[in-house]
Design a protein around this motif. Structure first.
Motif, PDB file in Angstrom:
ATOM      1  N   ALA A  12      24.225  44.535  30.028  1.00  0.00           N
ATOM      2  CA  ALA A  12      25.212  44.649  28.951  1.00  0.00           C
ATOM      3  C   ALA A  12      26.620  44.763  29.510  1.00  0.00           C
ATOM      4  CB  ALA A  12      24.883  45.861  28.081  1.00  0.00           C
ATOM      5  N   THR A  13      26.768  45.476  30.624  1.00  0.00           N
ATOM      6  CA  THR A  13      28.082  45.616  31.249  1.00  0.00           C
ATOM      7  C   THR A  13      28.610  44.266  31.718  1.00  0.00           C
ATOM      8  OG1 THR A  13      27.547  47.862  31.991  1.00  0.00           O
ATOM      9  CG2 THR A  13      29.378  46.744  33.088  1.00  0.00           C
ATOM     10  N   LEU A  14      27.759  43.486  32.397  1.00  0.00           N
ATOM     11  CA  LEU A  14      28.180  42.161  32.862  1.00  0.00           C
ATOM     12  C   LEU A  14      28.525  41.259  31.688  1.00  0.00           C
ATOM     13  CD1 LEU A  14      28.513  40.091  35.191  1.00  0.00           C
ATOM     14  CD2 LEU A  14      26.130  39.439  34.754  1.00  0.00           C
ATOM     15  N   ASP A  15      27.690  41.269  30.640  1.00  0.00           N
ATOM     16  CA  ASP A  15      27.962  40.432  29.467  1.00  0.00           C
ATOM     17  C   ASP A  15      29.322  40.748  28.873  1.00  0.00           C
ATOM     18  OD1 ASP A  15      25.444  39.488  29.944  1.00  0.00           O
ATOM     19  OD2 ASP A  15      24.554  40.228  28.087  1.00  0.00           O
ATOM     20  N   ALA A  16      29.635  42.032  28.757  1.00  0.00           N
ATOM     21  CA  ALA A  16      30.910  42.441  28.164  1.00  0.00           C
ATOM     22  C   ALA A  16      32.089  41.993  29.028  1.00  0.00           C
ATOM     23  CB  ALA A  16      30.936  43.955  27.982  1.00  0.00           C
ATOM     24  N   ILE A  17      31.959  42.136  30.345  1.00  0.00           N
ATOM     25  CA  ILE A  17      33.046  41.752  31.238  1.00  0.00           C
ATOM     26  C   ILE A  17      33.295  40.255  31.192  1.00  0.00           C
ATOM     27  CG2 ILE A  17      33.689  41.543  33.677  1.00  0.00           C
ATOM     28  CD1 ILE A  17      32.439  44.273  34.138  1.00  0.00           C
ATOM     29  N   VAL A  18      32.227  39.459  31.280  1.00  0.00           N
ATOM     30  CA  VAL A  18      32.387  38.004  31.290  1.00  0.00           C
ATOM     31  C   VAL A  18      32.920  37.510  29.949  1.00  0.00           C
ATOM     32  CG1 VAL A  18      31.183  35.806  31.527  1.00  0.00           C
ATOM     33  CG2 VAL A  18      30.637  37.702  33.055  1.00  0.00           C
ATOM     34  N   THR A  19      32.481  38.134  28.859  1.00  0.00           N
ATOM     35  CA  THR A  19      32.997  37.749  27.540  1.00  0.00           C
ATOM     36  C   THR A  19      34.500  37.996  27.454  1.00  0.00           C
ATOM     37  OG1 THR A  19      30.881  38.205  26.463  1.00  0.00           O
ATOM     38  CG2 THR A  19      32.836  38.173  25.064  1.00  0.00           C
ATOM     39  N   LEU A  20      34.961  39.121  27.973  1.00  0.00           N
ATOM     40  CA  LEU A  20      36.395  39.423  27.967  1.00  0.00           C
ATOM     41  C   LEU A  20      37.168  38.447  28.851  1.00  0.00           C
ATOM     42  CD1 LEU A  20      36.376  43.331  28.108  1.00  0.00           C
ATOM     43  CD2 LEU A  20      37.097  41.894  26.196  1.00  0.00           C
ATOM     44  N   ILE A  21      36.598  38.101  30.012  1.00  0.00           N
ATOM     45  CA  ILE A  21      37.257  37.150  30.903  1.00  0.00           C
ATOM     46  C   ILE A  21      37.452  35.818  30.195  1.00  0.00           C
ATOM     47  CG2 ILE A  21      36.954  35.756  32.983  1.00  0.00           C
ATOM     48  CD1 ILE A  21      35.581  38.175  34.264  1.00  0.00           C
ATOM     49  N   ARG A  22      36.410  35.331  29.553  1.00  0.00           N
ATOM     50  CA  ARG A  22      36.459  34.007  28.949  1.00  0.00           C
ATOM     51  C   ARG A  22      37.177  34.007  27.605  1.00  0.00           C
ATOM     52  NH1 ARG A  22      30.675  32.302  31.402  1.00  0.00           N
ATOM     53  NH2 ARG A  22      31.523  31.343  33.278  1.00  0.00           N
ATOM     54  N   ARG A  23      37.445  35.172  27.069  1.00  0.00           N
ATOM     55  CA  ARG A  23      38.260  35.227  25.860  1.00  0.00           C
ATOM     56  C   ARG A  23      39.697  34.849  26.179  1.00  0.00           C
ATOM     57  NH1 ARG A  23      37.199  40.513  22.659  1.00  0.00           N
ATOM     58  NH2 ARG A  23      35.194  39.436  22.495  1.00  0.00           N
ATOM     59  N   THR A  24      40.163  35.191  27.363  1.00  0.00           N
ATOM     60  CA  THR A  24      41.528  34.855  27.771  1.00  0.00           C
ATOM     61  C   THR A  24      41.578  33.602  28.645  1.00  0.00           C
ATOM     62  OG1 THR A  24      41.315  36.358  29.661  1.00  0.00           O
ATOM     63  CG2 THR A  24      42.293  37.246  27.650  1.00  0.00           C
ATOM     64  N   THR A  25      40.481  33.313  29.352  1.00  0.00           N
ATOM     65  CA  THR A  25      40.414  32.129  30.210  1.00  0.00           C
ATOM     66  C   THR A  25      39.093  31.431  29.940  1.00  0.00           C
ATOM     67  OG1 THR A  25      41.614  33.402  31.901  1.00  0.00           O
ATOM     68  CG2 THR A  25      40.687  31.286  32.572  1.00  0.00           C
ATOM     69  N   PRO A  26      39.039  30.574  28.906  1.00  0.00           N
ATOM     70  CA  PRO A  26      37.755  29.982  28.489  1.00  0.00           C
ATOM     71  C   PRO A  26      37.039  29.216  29.587  1.00  0.00           C
ATOM     72  CG  PRO A  26      39.447  29.621  26.815  1.00  0.00           C
ATOM     73  CD  PRO A  26      40.144  30.167  28.020  1.00  0.00           C
ATOM     74  N   ASP A  27      37.787  28.588  30.493  1.00  0.00           N
ATOM     75  CA  ASP A  27      37.137  27.788  31.528  1.00  0.00           C
ATOM     76  C   ASP A  27      37.063  28.526  32.860  1.00  0.00           C
ATOM     77  OD1 ASP A  27      39.850  27.736  31.964  1.00  0.00           O
ATOM     78  OD2 ASP A  27      39.881  25.683  32.706  1.00  0.00           O
ATOM     79  N   ALA A  28      37.132  29.868  32.819  1.00  0.00           N
ATOM     80  CA  ALA A  28      37.065  30.654  34.053  1.00  0.00           C
ATOM     81  C   ALA A  28      35.736  30.423  34.761  1.00  0.00           C
ATOM     82  CB  ALA A  28      37.248  32.141  33.750  1.00  0.00           C
ATOM     83  N   ARG A  29      35.797  30.393  36.090  1.00  0.00           N
ATOM     84  CA  ARG A  29      34.584  30.284  36.892  1.00  0.00           C
ATOM     85  C   ARG A  29      34.435  31.542  37.734  1.00  0.00           C
ATOM     86  NH1 ARG A  29      34.713  24.804  40.175  1.00  0.00           N
ATOM     87  NH2 ARG A  29      36.725  25.662  40.775  1.00  0.00           N
ATOM     88  N   LEU A  30      33.210  32.046  37.821  1.00  0.00           N
ATOM     89  CA  LEU A  30      32.927  33.197  38.665  1.00  0.00           C
ATOM     90  C   LEU A  30      32.699  32.682  40.087  1.00  0.00           C
ATOM     91  CD1 LEU A  30      30.475  35.098  36.308  1.00  0.00           C
ATOM     92  CD2 LEU A  30      32.971  35.202  36.393  1.00  0.00           C
ATOM     93  N   HIS A  31      33.436  33.242  41.047  1.00  0.00           N
ATOM     94  CA  HIS A  31      33.405  32.698  42.397  1.00  0.00           C
ATOM     95  C   HIS A  31      32.753  33.602  43.428  1.00  0.00           C
ATOM     96  CE1 HIS A  31      35.572  28.960  41.932  1.00  0.00           C
ATOM     97  NE2 HIS A  31      36.497  29.571  41.214  1.00  0.00           N
ATOM     98  N   ALA A  32      32.741  34.903  43.226  1.00  0.00           N
ATOM     99  CA  ALA A  32      32.242  35.774  44.291  1.00  0.00           C
ATOM    100  C   ALA A  32      31.969  37.180  43.756  1.00  0.00           C
ATOM    101  CB  ALA A  32      33.261  35.854  45.434  1.00  0.00           C
ATOM    102  N   TRP A  33      31.121  37.886  44.490  1.00  0.00           N
ATOM    103  CA  TRP A  33      30.964  39.335  44.343  1.00  0.00           C
ATOM    104  C   TRP A  33      31.449  39.971  45.643  1.00  0.00           C
ATOM    105  CZ3 TRP A  33      29.999  42.795  40.656  1.00  0.00           C
ATOM    106  CH2 TRP A  33      29.379  42.381  39.467  1.00  0.00           C
ATOM    107  N   ALA A  34      32.063  41.136  45.527  1.00  0.00           N
ATOM    108  CA  ALA A  34      32.536  41.859  46.705  1.00  0.00           C
ATOM    109  C   ALA A  34      32.148  43.326  46.592  1.00  0.00           C
ATOM    110  CB  ALA A  34      34.058  41.728  46.849  1.00  0.00           C
ATOM    111  N   ALA A  35      31.942  43.941  47.734  1.00  0.00           N
ATOM    112  CA  ALA A  35      31.670  45.381  47.801  1.00  0.00           C
ATOM    113  C   ALA A  35      32.732  46.024  48.676  1.00  0.00           C
ATOM    114  CB  ALA A  35      30.284  45.641  48.367  1.00  0.00           C
ATOM    115  N   LEU A  36      33.406  47.025  48.145  1.00  0.00           N
ATOM    116  CA  LEU A  36      34.432  47.766  48.879  1.00  0.00           C
ATOM    117  C   LEU A  36      33.881  49.162  49.145  1.00  0.00           C
ATOM    118  CD1 LEU A  36      38.239  47.793  48.046  1.00  0.00           C
ATOM    119  CD2 LEU A  36      37.062  49.851  48.809  1.00  0.00           C
ATOM    120  N   TYR A  37      33.818  49.554  50.410  1.00  0.00           N
ATOM    121  CA  TYR A  37      33.209  50.844  50.744  1.00  0.00           C
ATOM    122  C   TYR A  37      33.761  51.334  52.076  1.00  0.00           C
ATOM    123  CZ  TYR A  37      30.250  47.872  53.718  1.00  0.00           C
ATOM    124  OH  TYR A  37      29.804  46.957  54.643  1.00  0.00           O
TER     125      TYR A  37
END
Length: 278
Positions: A93-118
């Motif tokens: 549900a968290t991922l769905d909400a984030i991607v929906t918000l991204i594509r609301r402002t950038t409809p053709d946005a592409r997901l390019h990477a995951w990163a871990a900061l630690y």
């Protein structure tokens, strides 16, 4: 495949995330970042784009884990995203909400990477801040900085070797693959949602300029790049020209003629299986 410009932009995005972490000091909890592209200059005919990182909120029990268990968390998240059926709960549900918000402002946005900061001990008593990332080409990025050192070091590896890659590598790759599978099939507004999510009553171009120089064409319905056929012939109206462009992957079509003007017909994507009800 990501262009050199995209790899450079992604590297800059990771360095910026590292710099932001440096402002808050050392010993912060582990952070996961979802990286996507967005327009840098929306009015430019080349559609220049940049990269943006979005922090993925972790449950408090996961946020304060030991860095040594971070790879296990990444694999667990990937397995959670791959679950099907029922309502989206937890991290799905968290991922769905984030991607929906991204594509609301950038409809053709592409997901390019995951990163871990630690931050970890670096094998001794000194602290080392790290940003590990994996992009859609499988490329590995590593930003490292030991406490007290002036500048972070950035390394990219096109073909990582298990013996030399960080422990997070395979988990990040699994998480990215699970994310792409989920966003390609289940989310409204994703490129794979096709005509089902196309703005009703709104004329939108199906093909847009793509790539660092804007010389490619990308289908906004299925995401295919330079997979199209097109034609231009003298119009049967007796003046002007008729044009036709069709995506060979999903079948979406753009046409124009002197009488009816420009028209777009987005296809349903993914297509219905053969024999399914219509």
């Amino acid at each position: 495949m990501l262009s050199f410009t995209a790899v450079h932009a992604l590297s800059e995005c990771l360095l910026a995330a590292h710099a932001e972490a440096d402002l808050t000091g050392w010993g912060n909890p582990s952070t996961l970042l979802l990286i996507h592209d967005q327009p840098l200059d929306a009015v430019s005919p080349t559609y220049r784009r940049t990269m943006r990182s979005v922090e993925f909120p972790l449950h408090p029990d996961d946020r304060h884990i030991d860095p040594a268990t971070l790879p296990d968390l990444l694999h667990r998240l990937a397995a959670d995203l791959d679950q099907s059926g029922g309502a989206a709960v937890g991290y799905r549900a968290t991922l769905d909400a984030i991607v929906t918000l991204i594509r609301r402002t950038t409809p053709d946005a592409r997901l390019h990477a995951w990163a871990a900061l630690y931050t970890d001990s670096g094998g001794d008593t000194s602290l080392v801040r790290r940003v590990d990332a994996v992009d859609t080409d499988g490329r590995l990025y590593q930003v490292t900085q030991a406490r007290g050192e002036g500048q972070p070091l950035l390394a990219t590896t096109d073909h990582p070797e298990p013996d030399s890659a960080p422990a997070t590598w395979q988990g990040l790759a699994a998480l990215l693959a699970a994310t792409l599978r989920r966003t390609a099939t289940s989310l409204p507004g994703s490129p794979a949602a096709g005509a089902a999510s196309w703005p009703a009553g709104k004329e939108e171009p199906i093909f847009i300029s793509w790539g660092p120089d804007g010389v490619s064409l990308r289908c906004r319905v299925c995401g295919a790049v330079d997979e199209f056929v097109q034609d231009e012939v003298p119009s049967m109206a007796g003046y002007g020209e008729d044009t036709y462009a069709r995506c060979t992957r999903c079948g979406s079509v753009e046409t124009s003629d002197p009488i009816f003007g420009w028209r777009a017909k987005p296809a349903t994507w993914p297509g219905q299986p053969e024999g399914s009800a219509r």
